[in-house]
Scaffold this motif. Sequence first.
Motif, short mmCIF file in Angstrom:
data_model
loop_
_atom_site.label_atom_id
_atom_site.label_comp_id
_atom_site.label_asym_id
_atom_site.label_seq_id
_atom_site.Cartn_x
_atom_site.Cartn_y
_atom_site.Cartn_z
N GLU A 1 34.31 -7.95 5.08
CA GLU A 1 34.33 -6.49 5.02
C GLU A 1 35.32 -6.00 6.05
OE1 GLU A 1 31.34 -2.73 6.01
OE2 GLU A 1 30.51 -4.72 5.60
N ALA A 2 36.22 -5.11 5.68
CA ALA A 2 37.32 -4.69 6.55
C ALA A 2 37.17 -3.25 7.00
CB ALA A 2 38.65 -4.88 5.85
N LEU A 3 37.56 -3.01 8.24
CA LEU A 3 37.67 -1.66 8.79
C LEU A 3 38.98 -1.60 9.54
CD1 LEU A 3 36.49 1.15 9.51
CD2 LEU A 3 35.51 0.07 11.56
N ALA A 4 39.93 -0.81 9.06
CA ALA A 4 41.24 -0.67 9.69
C ALA A 4 41.23 0.54 10.62
CB ALA A 4 42.33 -0.53 8.64
N VAL A 5 41.65 0.31 11.88
CA VAL A 5 41.67 1.38 12.87
C VAL A 5 43.05 1.39 13.52
CG1 VAL A 5 40.61 2.35 14.93
CG2 VAL A 5 39.21 1.02 13.32
N THR A 6 43.74 2.50 13.40
CA THR A 6 45.07 2.64 14.02
C THR A 6 44.90 3.03 15.49
OG1 THR A 6 45.98 3.39 11.90
CG2 THR A 6 47.29 3.81 13.89
N VAL A 7 45.43 2.20 16.37
CA VAL A 7 45.26 2.45 17.81
C VAL A 7 46.37 1.77 18.60
CG1 VAL A 7 43.76 0.43 18.10
CG2 VAL A 7 43.60 2.32 19.73
N ASP A 8 46.80 2.42 19.67
CA ASP A 8 47.73 1.85 20.64
C ASP A 8 46.87 1.28 21.77
OD1 ASP A 8 49.55 1.28 22.68
OD2 ASP A 8 50.83 3.00 22.21
N MET A 9 46.92 -0.04 21.97
CA MET A 9 46.04 -0.68 22.95
C MET A 9 46.37 -0.29 24.38
SD MET A 9 43.83 -2.27 21.20
CE MET A 9 43.00 -3.11 22.56
N ALA A 10 47.50 0.35 24.62
CA ALA A 10 47.85 0.83 25.96
C ALA A 10 47.15 2.13 26.31
CB ALA A 10 49.36 1.00 26.08
N ASP A 11 46.46 2.73 25.35
CA ASP A 11 45.76 4.00 25.54
C ASP A 11 44.26 3.70 25.70
OD1 ASP A 11 44.42 6.45 25.25
OD2 ASP A 11 45.86 7.21 23.79
N ALA A 12 43.75 3.73 26.92
CA ALA A 12 42.37 3.34 27.19
C ALA A 12 41.37 4.20 26.43
CB ALA A 12 42.09 3.42 28.70
N LYS A 13 41.60 5.50 26.39
CA LYS A 13 40.68 6.38 25.68
C LYS A 13 40.67 6.07 24.18
CE LYS A 13 38.08 10.13 25.06
NZ LYS A 13 38.14 10.31 23.60
N ALA A 14 41.84 5.83 23.62
CA ALA A 14 41.92 5.50 22.20
C ALA A 14 41.22 4.18 21.89
CB ALA A 14 43.38 5.44 21.76
N VAL A 15 41.30 3.22 22.81
CA VAL A 15 40.62 1.94 22.61
C VAL A 15 39.11 2.13 22.66
CG1 VAL A 15 40.29 -0.38 23.56
CG2 VAL A 15 42.58 0.63 23.52
N ASP A 16 38.62 2.91 23.59
CA ASP A 16 37.19 3.21 23.64
C ASP A 16 36.71 3.88 22.35
OD1 ASP A 16 36.68 2.16 26.14
OD2 ASP A 16 36.97 4.05 27.20
N ASP A 17 37.51 4.83 21.87
CA ASP A 17 37.14 5.52 20.63
C ASP A 17 37.12 4.55 19.45
OD1 ASP A 17 36.97 7.86 22.07
OD2 ASP A 17 38.92 8.64 21.44
N ALA A 18 38.09 3.64 19.42
CA ALA A 18 38.14 2.65 18.33
C ALA A 18 36.92 1.74 18.37
CB ALA A 18 39.42 1.81 18.45
N ALA A 19 36.53 1.32 19.57
CA ALA A 19 35.34 0.47 19.69
C ALA A 19 34.10 1.20 19.22
CB ALA A 19 35.17 0.02 21.15
N GLN A 20 33.99 2.48 19.54
CA GLN A 20 32.83 3.25 19.09
C GLN A 20 32.84 3.39 17.58
OE1 GLN A 20 30.25 4.39 21.20
NE2 GLN A 20 29.34 4.51 19.14
N GLN A 21 34.03 3.57 17.01
CA GLN A 21 34.14 3.66 15.55
C GLN A 21 33.66 2.37 14.89
OE1 GLN A 21 38.00 4.99 14.20
NE2 GLN A 21 37.61 4.43 12.08
N VAL A 22 34.01 1.23 15.47
CA VAL A 22 33.56 -0.05 14.93
C VAL A 22 32.04 -0.18 15.05
CG1 VAL A 22 33.69 -2.56 15.19
CG2 VAL A 22 35.75 -1.17 15.47
N ALA A 23 31.51 0.15 16.23
CA ALA A 23 30.07 0.04 16.44
C ALA A 23 29.30 0.96 15.49
CB ALA A 23 29.73 0.37 17.89
N ASP A 24 29.84 2.14 15.25
CA ASP A 24 29.19 3.06 14.32
C ASP A 24 29.19 2.50 12.90
OD1 ASP A 24 28.71 4.82 16.37
OD2 ASP A 24 30.43 6.11 15.93
N ALA A 25 30.29 1.85 12.51
CA ALA A 25 30.42 1.34 11.15
C ALA A 25 29.65 0.05 10.93
CB ALA A 25 31.90 1.12 10.82
N PHE A 26 29.68 -0.86 11.93
CA PHE A 26 29.08 -2.19 11.78
C PHE A 26 27.73 -2.32 12.47
CE2 PHE A 26 33.53 -4.35 11.34
CZ PHE A 26 33.62 -3.85 10.05
#
Length: 351
Positions: free
Chosen positions: A63-88
């Motif tokens: 099962e795939a979840l694609a998240v566009t994120v720049d890993m140099a942006d700490a806030k964006a990485v935190d948001d991406a992790a929360q998006q994954v946790a919410d989905a999975f």
Amino acid sequence: MRTSWERALPGHGRAVVVTGASGGVGRAAALAFAARGDRVALLARGREGLAAAADEVQRAGGEALAVTVDMADAKAVDDAAQQVADAFGRIDVWVNNAFTGIYAPFTEISPDEFRRVTEVTYLGYVFGTRAALRHMLPRDRGTVVQVGSALAYRGIPLQSAYCGAKHAIQGFNESLRCELLHQGSRVRTTMVQLPAVNTPQFDWVLNRLPGRARPVPPVFQPEVAARAIVHAAGHGRRREYWVGGATVATLLANAVAPGLLDRYLARTGFEAQQDGGEAGPAGPGNLWTPADGPHGRDFGAHGRFDEEAVAGGPQEWVSRNRTRVGAGVLAGGLGAVMTAGLRRRGRAPRS
């Protein structure tokens, strides 16, 4: 073989995050996890590569979840992790793999360029690890896999920014590992040191060399790296995995005779990292913007070195079964010592 807590996970396998998943090693690792039935979150900047990778993950059985994120942006990485946790519902495995680099002598790299490589390749791992731990520590389970390189121990010419970042990851990971052990945490962190791999990166990274950038032989297919990453994710108690005989030889040689290796690389390292007679690509590569967008193409997992790349080898098995091999060597050594002792006492037959 899965660990006990992995076997007990509900749902359709583990919830896995792979950064830099749009191409190269990250792409191959995402597919390897998907083939096990894991749910895979793919993090990267490039939309074309992410879309294609997500489609491949689903076709592979995940099962795939694609998240566009720049890993140099700490806030964006935190948001991406929360998006994954919410989905999975959770994050079981986090694989730090995203990077960028520059092929150039140190004096030809600007401060902004060096900083950018460091922010993506080193701080991206720091931000990714922090985001993963925020979800793993409350559950007291999970594994963070840091995708490293032989260059985490042994710097080579023309890649000072990348080598510096990989060395930094090594030190950061060791420090974090000690802290987790001190706390008695069941969250694991491990590192996979890779050899040269046949990925599209050599046509992505900023290149100021006279020739076209290439990996130093021997070159391995990305699936070799992917298998090691998947194995490490399920065996996080091991602090480190060395992939490929060239990695083992490089790290051992650097431990024994680093000065000699300095001189060897000074003589051979420049030519070995360029295709003779081919001009390097113009433009900034993927340093500031993804190589596949907004009007680019999907590059996939493989680079242009399929004809010479190795698909596996015996060292791959040895790395995964180091404890078993070590026990066999120890048993053999003890047997030899005991036999020698018995012979001295005249109690053992000679062959």
